[in-house]
Design an enzyme around this catalytic site. Sequence first.
Site, PDB file in Angstrom:
ATOM      1  N   SER A  18     -23.305 -93.759  49.197  1.00  0.00           N
ATOM      2  CA  SER A  18     -22.245 -92.521  49.317  1.00  0.00           C
ATOM      3  C   SER A  18     -22.488 -91.859  48.118  1.00  0.00           C
ATOM      4  O   SER A  18     -22.081 -91.842  46.939  1.00  0.00           O
ATOM      5  CB  SER A  18     -20.717 -93.018  49.298  1.00  0.00           C
ATOM      6  OG  SER A  18     -19.941 -91.967  49.170  1.00  0.00           O
ATOM      7  N   HIS A  43     -24.684 -91.365  53.087  1.00  0.00           N
ATOM      8  CA  HIS A  43     -23.279 -91.303  53.476  1.00  0.00           C
ATOM      9  C   HIS A  43     -22.862 -90.212  52.668  1.00  0.00           C
ATOM     10  O   HIS A  43     -22.643 -90.124  51.690  1.00  0.00           O
ATOM     11  CB  HIS A  43     -22.620 -92.702  53.100  1.00  0.00           C
ATOM     12  CG  HIS A  43     -21.148 -92.809  53.657  1.00  0.00           C
ATOM     13  ND1 HIS A  43     -20.580 -93.078  55.019  1.00  0.00           N
ATOM     14  CD2 HIS A  43     -19.924 -92.163  52.862  1.00  0.00           C
ATOM     15  CE1 HIS A  43     -19.491 -92.894  54.960  1.00  0.00           C
ATOM     16  NE2 HIS A  43     -19.043 -92.460  53.741  1.00  0.00           N
ATOM     17  N   ASP A  45     -19.610 -87.857  52.078  1.00  0.00           N
ATOM     18  CA  ASP A  45     -17.994 -87.723  52.345  1.00  0.00           C
ATOM     19  C   ASP A  45     -17.373 -86.310  52.447  1.00  0.00           C
ATOM     20  O   ASP A  45     -17.672 -85.707  51.342  1.00  0.00           O
ATOM     21  CB  ASP A  45     -17.278 -88.531  51.272  1.00  0.00           C
ATOM     22  CG  ASP A  45     -17.809 -90.151  51.465  1.00  0.00           C
ATOM     23  OD1 ASP A  45     -17.415 -90.564  52.502  1.00  0.00           O
ATOM     24  OD2 ASP A  45     -18.010 -90.724  50.558  1.00  0.00           O
ATOM     25  N   MET A  47     -14.185 -84.038  52.489  1.00  0.00           N
ATOM     26  CA  MET A  47     -13.027 -84.080  52.363  1.00  0.00           C
ATOM     27  C   MET A  47     -12.390 -82.659  52.066  1.00  0.00           C
ATOM     28  O   MET A  47     -13.032 -81.732  51.493  1.00  0.00           O
ATOM     29  CB  MET A  47     -12.432 -84.617  51.047  1.00  0.00           C
ATOM     30  CG  MET A  47     -13.358 -86.298  51.000  1.00  0.00           C
ATOM     31  SD  MET A  47     -12.480 -86.876  49.530  1.00  0.00           S
ATOM     32  CE  MET A  47     -13.690 -88.566  49.554  1.00  0.00           C
ATOM     33  N   HIS A  76     -19.192 -88.475  57.107  1.00  0.00           N
ATOM     34  CA  HIS A  76     -17.599 -89.103  57.448  1.00  0.00           C
ATOM     35  C   HIS A  76     -16.741 -88.108  57.005  1.00  0.00           C
ATOM     36  O   HIS A  76     -16.378 -87.684  55.885  1.00  0.00           O
ATOM     37  CB  HIS A  76     -17.752 -90.306  56.173  1.00  0.00           C
ATOM     38  CG  HIS A  76     -16.142 -90.816  56.212  1.00  0.00           C
ATOM     39  ND1 HIS A  76     -15.999 -91.788  55.085  1.00  0.00           N
ATOM     40  CD2 HIS A  76     -15.198 -90.790  57.069  1.00  0.00           C
ATOM     41  CE1 HIS A  76     -14.611 -92.047  55.326  1.00  0.00           C
ATOM     42  NE2 HIS A  76     -14.283 -91.439  56.617  1.00  0.00           N
ATOM     43  N   MET A  78     -13.492 -86.497  56.740  1.00  0.00           N
ATOM     44  CA  MET A  78     -11.779 -86.674  56.418  1.00  0.00           C
ATOM     45  C   MET A  78     -11.176 -85.594  56.252  1.00  0.00           C
ATOM     46  O   MET A  78     -11.059 -84.808  55.149  1.00  0.00           O
ATOM     47  CB  MET A  78     -12.081 -87.497  54.877  1.00  0.00           C
ATOM     48  CG  MET A  78     -12.465 -89.081  55.047  1.00  0.00           C
ATOM     49  SD  MET A  78     -12.913 -89.627  53.086  1.00  0.00           S
ATOM     50  CE  MET A  78     -14.524 -89.275  53.233  1.00  0.00           C
ATOM     51  N   MET A 147     -12.195 -98.122  56.998  1.00  0.00           N
ATOM     52  CA  MET A 147     -12.131 -98.053  55.435  1.00  0.00           C
ATOM     53  C   MET A 147     -11.606 -99.528  55.068  1.00  0.00           C
ATOM     54  O   MET A 147     -10.707-100.071  55.543  1.00  0.00           O
ATOM     55  CB  MET A 147     -10.831 -96.894  55.443  1.00  0.00           C
ATOM     56  CG  MET A 147     -11.477 -95.642  55.668  1.00  0.00           C
ATOM     57  SD  MET A 147     -12.880 -95.047  54.943  1.00  0.00           S
ATOM     58  CE  MET A 147     -12.473 -95.060  53.293  1.00  0.00           C
ATOM     59  N   ASP A 186     -16.544 -98.940  54.613  1.00  0.00           N
ATOM     60  CA  ASP A 186     -16.504 -98.097  53.446  1.00  0.00           C
ATOM     61  C   ASP A 186     -15.416 -98.272  52.295  1.00  0.00           C
ATOM     62  O   ASP A 186     -14.272 -98.178  52.674  1.00  0.00           O
ATOM     63  CB  ASP A 186     -16.193 -96.689  54.056  1.00  0.00           C
ATOM     64  CG  ASP A 186     -16.548 -95.452  53.234  1.00  0.00           C
ATOM     65  OD1 ASP A 186     -16.848 -95.785  52.030  1.00  0.00           O
ATOM     66  OD2 ASP A 186     -16.285 -94.366  53.681  1.00  0.00           O
TER      67      ASP A 186
HETATM   68  C1  DX5 Z   1     -13.852 -92.677  50.193  1.00  0.00           C
HETATM   69  C2  DX5 Z   1     -14.900 -92.463  50.523  1.00  0.00           C
HETATM   70  C3  DX5 Z   1     -16.131 -93.611  50.334  1.00  0.00           C
HETATM   71  C4  DX5 Z   1     -16.282 -93.826  48.854  1.00  0.00           C
HETATM   72  C5  DX5 Z   1     -17.067 -95.013  48.360  1.00  0.00           C
HETATM   73  O1  DX5 Z   1     -12.746 -91.980  50.737  1.00  0.00           O
HETATM   74  O2  DX5 Z   1     -15.065 -92.581  52.248  1.00  0.00           O
HETATM   75  O3  DX5 Z   1     -17.301 -93.306  50.888  1.00  0.00           O
HETATM   76  O4  DX5 Z   1     -17.284 -92.703  48.268  1.00  0.00           O
HETATM   77  O5  DX5 Z   1     -17.039 -95.209  46.958  1.00  0.00           O
HETATM   78  P1  DX5 Z   1     -16.762 -96.827  46.346  1.00  0.00           P
HETATM   79  O6  DX5 Z   1     -17.996 -97.460  46.994  1.00  0.00           O
HETATM   80  O7  DX5 Z   1     -17.235 -96.435  44.851  1.00  0.00           O
HETATM   81  O8  DX5 Z   1     -15.490 -97.224  46.715  1.00  0.00           O
HETATM   82 ZN    ZN Z   2     -16.919 -92.387  53.247  1.00  0.00          ZN
END
Ligand code: DX5
Ligand code: ZN
Length: 234
Positions: A18, A43, A45, A47, A76, A78, A147, A186
């Site tokens: 990620s 991956h 993220d 947001m 992903h 969010m 998650m 995740d």
């Molecule tokens: C959290 C993200 C994850 C996060 C995972 O909202 O969706 O992808 O980056 O990071 P680690 O592996 O450090 O928990």
């Molecule tokens: Zn994620």
Amino acid sequence: MELFPGTERKSKVKIAPSLLAANFANLESDIRQCVEGGADILHLDIMDGHFVPNLTIGPPVVKAIRSLTTLPFSCHLMISDPYNYIREFAEAGANYISVHVEGHHHLHRTLALIRSFGIKPGIALNPGTPLDFAFEAAEYCDYILLMSVDPGFGGQKFIPTFLRRCEMLRIFLEKQGYDHIEIEVDGGVKHENIARIARTGASILVCGSAVFNGDIVENIKDLRHSVEGISFKK
Ligand code: DX5
Ligand code: ZN
């Protein structure tokens, strides 16, 4: 028809770093190290500061890093109203897109839109969201993202009751004949728990801090070593 009757087709577990935990001042170097370490998917993220209390990157960054690697990009989302942004992520170069089911009023329409761009559609569920949401939409997905922390931040602690949840989803998928659907996990995936998680039937394991804290290449190799020999029926 099976190519080799009597044998099961097995797929290896995929490691998906990620980029949230990467060095944003030098993404190029970190991505190259992910490739060298043997990552399977990147991956990303996304947001929006609304669906989750944090802001990250959007389509321009996805597009900018697209030329650095041929590794598949898993976006992903969010974000609120993900339907409105699918085209932009498709054009930026996403290969997988997952959208959260929470508060999503037209889920099937969004999944169909993702597929119309030739992208693998997935749904994402927060740890407190009933698995029933996955049961309803599984048919329209290529993967289901569970998650294992509340979304929004990297570096959080894995919620232990999650393992049972992942097992239940895998059992459901096999019972329904959806054994081609992958489970992506995740949040809080580390060297010490990755094998246990993979044995529950998850096949895409997202690792943020476990990859980017320290030597990226070595970390990915260690994670891979921990799941060697574990595979899921496809
Ligand atoms: C959290 C993200 C994850 C996060 C995972 O909202 O969706 O992808 O980056 O990071 P680690 O592996 O450090 O928990
Ligand atoms: Zn994620």
